[in-house]
Design an enzyme around this catalytic site. Structure first.
Site, PDB file in Angstrom:
ATOM      1  N   HIS A  18       0.607  -1.282   0.010  1.00 29.92           N
ATOM      2  CA  HIS A  18       0.052   0.000  -0.040  1.00 29.92           C
ATOM      3  C   HIS A  18       0.922   1.358   0.108  1.00 29.92           C
ATOM      4  O   HIS A  18       0.637   2.261  -0.623  1.00 29.92           O
ATOM      5  CB  HIS A  18      -0.657   0.097   1.330  1.00 29.92           C
ATOM      6  CG  HIS A  18      -1.786  -0.997   1.267  1.00 29.92           C
ATOM      7  ND1 HIS A  18      -2.031  -1.766   2.407  1.00 29.92           N
ATOM      8  CD2 HIS A  18      -2.744  -1.669   0.649  1.00 29.92           C
ATOM      9  CE1 HIS A  18      -3.020  -2.615   2.425  1.00 29.92           C
ATOM     10  NE2 HIS A  18      -3.545  -2.654   1.125  1.00 29.92           N
ATOM     11  N   ARG A  91      -2.225  -6.082  -8.303  1.00 27.39           N
ATOM     12  CA  ARG A  91      -0.860  -7.006  -8.167  1.00 27.39           C
ATOM     13  C   ARG A  91      -0.928  -7.985  -8.933  1.00 27.39           C
ATOM     14  O   ARG A  91       0.409  -8.510  -9.366  1.00 27.39           O
ATOM     15  CB  ARG A  91      -0.991  -7.546  -6.764  1.00 27.39           C
ATOM     16  CG  ARG A  91      -0.813  -6.640  -5.490  1.00 27.39           C
ATOM     17  CD  ARG A  91      -1.440  -7.292  -4.193  1.00 27.39           C
ATOM     18  NE  ARG A  91      -2.901  -7.805  -4.396  1.00 27.39           N
ATOM     19  CZ  ARG A  91      -3.743  -7.930  -3.417  1.00 27.39           C
ATOM     20  NH1 ARG A  91      -3.162  -7.928  -2.297  1.00 27.39           N
ATOM     21  NH2 ARG A  91      -5.129  -8.316  -3.831  1.00 27.39           N
TER      22      ARG A  91
END
Ligand code: PNS
Length: 162
Positions: A18, A91
Site C-alpha cells: 500500500h 498486484r
C-alpha cells in the site's frame, strides 16, 4: 483545477505494498486522500482509528497525503472531497476482474470519476493485508512486509487475537 485522488481500502493493516502505491500517487497528484472504509462487511483485526493511525505514522513525510475514513459509496465521498480519480493497486491478473467491475460501477455511478490502476512493484506483488495477518498470527517475521515502526504492534495484536 487541482488533481485530487482518493486511494480507498480496508488497510487492515497497511502494508508496504500500500505504501508503495501511496508514495507513487503522491508524486502524480496534488493531493491524495487515503480513505479507510468504516462499514466494511469484513471483520477487521484493527479498529478504523488504529488503521488510520498506522497509515498516518507512515505517510508523515508526504505533505500532500491526508488520511481519512469514509462510509457509504465511494463516489459520494469523492464528491465531498472534490476528487476525480480513484487510485487502485493491481498486484496480479487475479485482482483484475473484481477491480474492473468496481471501476465500471463507480464510473456508472459518477461520470466524473475515473479509476487509475497502478501496478504494484514486483517486490510487493505477493503482499496483502490478509497474508500479513496470517504470518503475524503465527509469530512470523514481518520485516519487509509492513513498515518497521508498525511490525511489533501488529505482531502483538495478532497474537492476542489468536
Ligand atoms: O481494501 P479493500 O477491502 O479491497 O477495499 C475495498 C473498497 C473500500 C475500495 C470498496 O469496498 C469500496 O469502495 N467500498 C465502498 C462502497 C462502494 O462505493 N462500492 C463500489 C461501488 S458498488
Amino acid at each position: 483545477m487541482s488533481n485530487i485522488a482518493v486511494y480507498p481500502g480496508s488497510f487492515d493493516p497497511v502494508t508496504n505494498g500500500h505504501l508503495d502505491i501511496i508514495k507513487r500517487a503522491a508524486r502524480i497528484f496534488d493531493r491524495v486522500y487515503v480513505a479507510v472504509l468504516t462499514n466494511s462487511a469484513k471483520t477487521p483485526m484493527f479498529t478504523v482509528e488504529e488503521r488510520m493511525d498506522f497509515i498516518r505514522r507512515t505517510v508523515a513525510p508526504y505533505s500532500n497525503v491526508e488520511v481519512d475514513s469514509f462510509s457509504g459509496l465511494l463516489v459520494d465521498y469523492m464528491e465531498q472531497k472534490k476528487a476525480n480519480v480513484i487510485i487502485k493497486g493491481l498486484r496480479a491478473v487475479s485482482d483484475f476482474e473484481y477491480e474492473f467491475q468496481m471501476a465500471l460501477m463507480n464510473h456508472k455511478l459518477s461520470r466524473e470519476v475515473e479509476t487509475l490502476f497502478m501496478m504494484t512493484s514486483g517486490r510487493y506483488s505477493y503482499l496483502s493485508s490478509s497474508i500479513v495477518k496470517e504470518v503475524a498470527r503465527h509469530g512470523g517475521n514481518l520485516s519487509d512486509l509492513v513498515p518497521d515502526i508498525l511490525a511489533d504492534e501488529i505482531l502483538h495484536r495478532a497474537r492476542e487475537s489468536k
